[in-house]
Design an enzyme around this catalytic site. Structure first.
Site, mmCIF file in Angstrom:
data_model
loop_
_atom_site.group_PDB
_atom_site.id
_atom_site.type_symbol
_atom_site.label_atom_id
_atom_site.label_comp_id
_atom_site.label_asym_id
_atom_site.label_seq_id
_atom_site.Cartn_x
_atom_site.Cartn_y
_atom_site.Cartn_z
ATOM 1 N N PHE A 116 18.236 0.266 28.594
ATOM 2 C CA PHE A 116 18.645 -0.098 27.237
ATOM 3 C C PHE A 116 17.415 0.041 26.326
ATOM 4 C CE2 PHE A 116 19.869 -2.871 23.770
ATOM 5 C CZ PHE A 116 21.218 -2.606 23.634
ATOM 6 N N ASP A 187 16.365 -7.044 34.388
ATOM 7 C CA ASP A 187 17.171 -7.397 33.228
ATOM 8 C C ASP A 187 18.607 -7.530 33.716
ATOM 9 O OD1 ASP A 187 18.714 -7.493 30.906
ATOM 10 O OD2 ASP A 187 17.230 -6.342 29.770
ATOM 11 N N TYR A 212 25.669 -13.648 25.669
ATOM 12 C CA TYR A 212 26.827 -13.365 24.809
ATOM 13 C C TYR A 212 27.739 -12.296 25.392
ATOM 14 C CZ TYR A 212 23.335 -9.943 23.309
ATOM 15 O OH TYR A 212 22.357 -8.986 23.298
ATOM 16 N N LYS A 213 27.353 -11.702 26.524
ATOM 17 C CA LYS A 213 28.202 -10.692 27.163
ATOM 18 C C LYS A 213 29.151 -11.418 28.127
ATOM 19 C CE LYS A 213 24.842 -7.098 26.170
ATOM 20 N NZ LYS A 213 23.590 -6.447 26.579
ATOM 21 N N ARG A 359 33.389 2.948 27.171
ATOM 22 C CA ARG A 359 33.112 1.873 28.137
ATOM 23 C C ARG A 359 34.233 0.846 28.181
ATOM 24 N NH1 ARG A 359 27.503 -1.301 27.225
ATOM 25 N NH2 ARG A 359 28.631 -1.892 25.359
HETATM 26 C C1 LIG Z 1 22.597 -6.167 25.499
HETATM 27 C C2 LIG Z 1 21.230 -5.807 25.993
HETATM 28 C C3 LIG Z 1 20.074 -6.164 25.273
HETATM 29 C C4 LIG Z 1 20.180 -6.831 23.945
HETATM 30 O O1 LIG Z 1 18.990 -7.475 23.568
HETATM 31 P P1 LIG Z 1 19.020 -8.540 22.385
HETATM 32 O O2 LIG Z 1 17.631 -8.895 22.159
HETATM 33 O O3 LIG Z 1 19.893 -9.678 22.844
HETATM 34 O O4 LIG Z 1 19.661 -7.884 21.207
HETATM 35 C C5 LIG Z 1 18.852 -5.882 25.842
HETATM 36 N N1 LIG Z 1 18.738 -5.250 27.027
HETATM 37 C C6 LIG Z 1 19.830 -4.872 27.731
HETATM 38 C C7 LIG Z 1 19.663 -4.193 29.037
HETATM 39 C C8 LIG Z 1 21.101 -5.116 27.229
HETATM 40 O O5 LIG Z 1 22.171 -4.714 27.897
#
Ligand SMILES: *Cc1c(COP(=O)(O)O)cnc(C)c1O
Length: 400
Positions: A116, A187, A212-213, A359
């Site tokens: 990400f 992560d 939040y997921k 997705r």
């Molecule tokens: C959703 C996600 C994020 C989001 O980071 P925020 O700081 O909460 O916006 C970061 N890394 C991964 C791998 C994600 O899937």
């Protein structure tokens, strides 16, 4: 064979708009019915009544650790090893900074080129701030394990790929890193609440994730960080805020880190957001991640089977083997964005990730077999009829 329906009761605990099939809980989980009441109680019964006294009287000050313990159960971590706060991007930065400081003679951060972007961006920013010649080395997911050698300070990976759902073998990568003296940061953004994770059992060093997921903590819900107990008193906090100090209310001029995971706190905790998350986590009481995983695999397999039967040419972007993917299924389709808009128009919410990935997230807490079958049938119908091919489905919003 379907597993017995232990999820009937959990489905009733969510608010979902009538007629909506929600396959985007991997981006933002839906509202848990008990949340508004709990937040109203916090506002009026705690803030309104106690004012500043709420920090002690309502236990606000301990919420990051208390809620962290609830998340810990879901990711195979012991109580006292997880703390909540800030955003996931911040938690990535913290974990990485601490890990690099623990390997001062090494310069390589190894990651996945499909990671990400924020994880990679935070690493790039940290490298620039440190200005010590660190290098962010990225590779294709299949190639990462072979690049773990003595030059690597930290392997920083997202366990479940956000686009494809591809799953890393956490135990294998962690063991390989440890064998050459490297540390590992996992992560768990698409793992926590999605698949069974065993941080303690795999001996992971650091882990971070958002809530939040799959944990349904609400938009902007606080993130979490895990530090292995053997490292917790050694990890140096780069973001040395007062709430991570050994004695925040002694107001000493010099920073002294708190013992254990508390040192990963930074500033004043987001109390209302933690209350929202805390109420949302009640849904998990009595639910095991093994049951979630088993049902998630049933749902995703049924979805793939229906889509494949109706659209045999649609390219699956996720691993075919359910054990090799997280709790999502992705398809590669050039006009995927328009297909997703057409789906949303017909009550099926999935999402699109550039380039070309559609997705669909599988969340047994509130998605039934029937829901998934219906969603798959609508997807097939939209693609075979080309109903997506309309100008109105091609207009992109700021958030996709
Ligand atoms: C959703 C996600 C994020 C989001 O980071 P925020 O700081 O909460 O916006 C970061 N890394 C991964 C791998 C994600 O899937």
């Amino acid at each position: 064979m379907k597993s017995p329906d232990i999820f009937q009761a959990t489905r009733e605990k969510f608010t979902l708009p009538e007629g909506v099939l929600y396959l985007d809980g991997n981006s933002l989980g839906p509202l848990v019915k008990a949340v508004p009441g709990r937040v109203a109680q916090m506002l009026e019964g705690e803030w309104g009544r106690y004012l500043i006294g709420g920090w002690n009287l309502a236990g606000w000050v301990d919420m990051p650790a208390r809620v962290g313990d609830r998340v810990a159960r879901l990711i195979g971590a012991a109580p006292g090893t997880v703390v909540m706060g800030d955003t996931l991007s911040i938690k990535v930065y913290q974990a990485l900074a601490s890990a690099l400081a623990l390997r001062p003679d090494r310069r390589v951060i190894l990651s996945d080129r499909n990671n990400f972007p924020t994880d990679l961006y935070m690493a790039q920013g940290l490298i620039a701030s440190l200005d010590k010649g660190h290098e962010l080395k990225v590779a294709a997911p299949e190639a990462v394990a072979d690049l773990i050698d003595e030059s690597v300070a930290v392997v920083m990976l997202t366990e479940v790929d956000y686009r494809t759902g591809r799953l890393y073998d956490m135990a294998q990568i962690t063991a390989k890193a440890h064998a050459v003296g490297a540390l590992v940061i996992w992560d768990l953004a698409h793992s926590a609440g999605a698949i069974a994770v065993d941080l303690a059992g795999t001996d992971a060093d650091f882990a971070v994730g958002c809530t939040y997921k799959y944990l349904n903590g609400g938009p902007g819900a606080p993130a979490f960080i895990y530090v292995a107990p053997r490292l917790a008193d050694l990890a140096r906090p780069a973001l040395s805020g007062w709430f991570g100090h050994a004695a925040p209310f002694a107001f000493e001029p010099d920073y002294r880190p708190a013992l254990g995971i508390e040192r990963m706190r930074v500033g004043t905790p987001p109390v209302l957001a933690l209350g929202t998350l805390d109420a949302a986590l009640d849904v998990w009481d009595g639910i095991s991640m093994a049951d979630i995983r088993a049902r998630s695999i049933e749902l995703s397999e049924a979805f793939i089977a229906t889509v494949e039967a109706g659209c045999p040419d649609l390219e699956l972007a996720s691993p075919r083997d359910p054990q090799a993917r997280g709790s999502q299924v992705s398809y590669l389709f050039e006009d995927g964005y328009a297909v997703i808009q057409a789906l949303i128009d017909e009550g099926v919410i999935g999402d699109y990730r550039a380039p070309g990935i559609m997705r669909f997230g599988f969340t047994p807490l509130y998605l039934s077999h029937e829901d998934v079958q219906r969603a798959a049938a609508i997807l097939v119908d939209i693609i075979t009829s080309r109903r997506w091919d309309q100008d109105r489905y091609k207009i992109k919003g700021k958030v996709t």
